[in-house]
Design a protein around this motif. Structure first.
Motif, short mmCIF file in Angstrom:
data_model
loop_
_atom_site.label_atom_id
_atom_site.label_comp_id
_atom_site.label_asym_id
_atom_site.label_seq_id
_atom_site.Cartn_x
_atom_site.Cartn_y
_atom_site.Cartn_z
N GLY A 19 48.41 40.78 28.69
CA GLY A 19 47.40 41.53 29.44
C GLY A 19 46.34 42.09 28.51
O GLY A 19 46.42 41.95 27.29
N THR A 20 45.37 42.73 29.12
CA THR A 20 44.30 43.39 28.39
C THR A 20 44.14 44.78 28.96
O THR A 20 44.27 44.99 30.16
CB THR A 20 42.98 42.60 28.53
OG1 THR A 20 43.21 41.25 28.12
CG2 THR A 20 41.87 43.21 27.67
N GLU A 21 43.87 45.75 28.08
CA GLU A 21 43.73 47.15 28.48
C GLU A 21 42.35 47.67 28.09
O GLU A 21 41.83 47.35 27.04
CB GLU A 21 44.79 47.98 27.76
CG GLU A 21 44.69 49.46 28.02
CD GLU A 21 45.75 50.23 27.25
OE1 GLU A 21 45.37 51.07 26.41
OE2 GLU A 21 46.94 49.99 27.50
N PRO A 64 37.23 50.15 23.03
CA PRO A 64 37.32 48.68 22.95
C PRO A 64 38.54 48.15 23.70
O PRO A 64 39.55 48.83 23.83
CB PRO A 64 37.46 48.41 21.45
CG PRO A 64 37.00 49.66 20.76
CD PRO A 64 37.27 50.79 21.71
N LEU A 65 38.42 46.93 24.19
CA LEU A 65 39.53 46.26 24.85
C LEU A 65 40.67 46.06 23.86
O LEU A 65 40.44 45.80 22.68
CB LEU A 65 39.09 44.90 25.39
CG LEU A 65 38.03 44.89 26.48
CD1 LEU A 65 37.63 43.46 26.81
CD2 LEU A 65 38.51 45.61 27.73
N GLN A 66 41.90 46.16 24.37
CA GLN A 66 43.10 45.99 23.56
C GLN A 66 44.07 45.06 24.29
O GLN A 66 44.20 45.14 25.51
CB GLN A 66 43.81 47.33 23.35
CG GLN A 66 42.99 48.39 22.66
CD GLN A 66 42.74 48.05 21.20
OE1 GLN A 66 43.59 47.47 20.54
NE2 GLN A 66 41.57 48.40 20.71
N GLN A 74 46.35 39.32 41.60
CA GLN A 74 45.83 38.25 40.77
C GLN A 74 45.43 38.70 39.36
O GLN A 74 45.32 37.88 38.46
CB GLN A 74 44.62 37.60 41.44
CG GLN A 74 44.97 36.91 42.73
CD GLN A 74 43.76 36.36 43.43
OE1 GLN A 74 42.64 36.86 43.30
NE2 GLN A 74 43.96 35.30 44.19
N GLY A 75 45.21 39.97 39.19
CA GLY A 75 44.78 40.46 37.88
C GLY A 75 43.28 40.28 37.67
O GLY A 75 42.60 39.59 38.42
N ILE A 76 42.79 40.93 36.63
CA ILE A 76 41.37 40.90 36.29
C ILE A 76 41.21 40.10 35.00
O ILE A 76 41.93 40.34 34.03
CB ILE A 76 40.83 42.33 36.09
CG1 ILE A 76 41.05 43.18 37.34
CG2 ILE A 76 39.35 42.30 35.71
CD1 ILE A 76 40.81 44.67 37.13
N HIS A 77 40.29 39.18 34.98
CA HIS A 77 40.02 38.40 33.76
C HIS A 77 39.62 39.36 32.64
O HIS A 77 38.85 40.30 32.88
CB HIS A 77 38.89 37.39 34.03
CG HIS A 77 38.71 36.39 32.94
ND1 HIS A 77 38.08 36.70 31.77
CD2 HIS A 77 39.12 35.11 32.85
CE1 HIS A 77 38.07 35.63 30.99
NE2 HIS A 77 38.71 34.65 31.62
N PRO A 78 40.11 39.15 31.42
CA PRO A 78 39.79 40.07 30.33
C PRO A 78 38.29 40.29 30.12
O PRO A 78 37.86 41.40 29.82
CB PRO A 78 40.42 39.41 29.10
CG PRO A 78 41.46 38.50 29.63
CD PRO A 78 41.01 38.08 31.01
N ASP A 79 37.50 39.23 30.30
CA ASP A 79 36.05 39.35 30.11
C ASP A 79 35.40 40.19 31.21
O ASP A 79 34.25 40.61 31.06
CB ASP A 79 35.39 37.98 30.09
CG ASP A 79 35.80 37.15 28.87
OD1 ASP A 79 36.30 37.74 27.89
OD2 ASP A 79 35.61 35.92 28.93
N ASP A 80 36.12 40.43 32.30
CA ASP A 80 35.56 41.20 33.42
C ASP A 80 35.97 42.67 33.41
O ASP A 80 35.48 43.45 34.22
CB ASP A 80 36.00 40.59 34.76
CG ASP A 80 35.38 39.22 35.01
OD1 ASP A 80 34.42 38.86 34.30
OD2 ASP A 80 35.85 38.52 35.92
N LEU A 81 36.86 43.07 32.51
CA LEU A 81 37.34 44.46 32.53
C LEU A 81 36.23 45.47 32.29
O LEU A 81 36.19 46.50 32.95
CB LEU A 81 38.46 44.66 31.51
CG LEU A 81 39.86 44.39 32.03
CD1 LEU A 81 40.89 44.53 30.93
CD2 LEU A 81 40.21 45.30 33.19
#
Length: 153
Positions: free
Chosen positions: A121-123, A133-135, A62-69
């Motif tokens: 996606g978000t890394e 920082p998130l990318q 399902q993937g991880i929400h960007p705000d939850d990374l």
């Protein structure tokens, strides 16, 4: 005798790492369980030099929400329980919310994730507990987690 004091979060995570991540096989187990809990139907595992140089787990979950990374690599943060009563109803493989934080505290960790409804996606990268920082990143739905050797701490 010295006085009692609370330990810093990074020290707590490194202690937990000794319990949760005692060897590369333990890292693989924890990450595979996360993939299965995310309803993955396919999980690819890559290991270099017995897991001492690289462990990569890629899934189509399902993937991880960007705000939850950032929370995903924070100690005792989990999507699987909300309160003490939930401990008696856990139906997932893992729920303590310490594995990723522990792994991130002792290694160079990179997580890339995309949910189906998101265009990209978000890394996040973590080196010895220090978060970059998130990318944004391009990738299919799911999550890729790479533990790349030991941290530069």
């Amino acid at each position: 005798m010295s006085r009692i004091q609370a330990l810093e979060t990074l020290v707590v995570n490194k202690i937990a790492a000794g319990e949760v991540v005692e060897r590369p096989g333990s890292v693989v187990k924890e990450l595979l369980e996360n993939s299965l809990d995310a309803l993955a139907t396919r999980v690819d595992v890559d290991i270099v030099d017995g897991g001492t140089e690289l462990i990569r787990i890629a899934d189509d979950g399902q993937g991880i929400h960007p705000d939850d990374l950032t929370l995903a690599v924070t100690s005792h943060a989990t999507s699987k329980i909300r309160g003490a009563d939930d401990l008696f109803r856990v139906r997932t493989m893992g729920f303590r919310g310490e594995a990723l934080a522990s792994i991130a505290s002792i290694s160079r960790l990179k997580i890339r994730s995309r949910q189906a409804e998101r265009a990209h996606g978000t890394e996040i990268a973590v080196d010895g507990g220090t978060m970059a920082p998130l990318q944004p990143c391009g990738m299919p739905q799911g999550t890729v987690i790479e533990e790349i050797g030991r941290a530069h701490v």
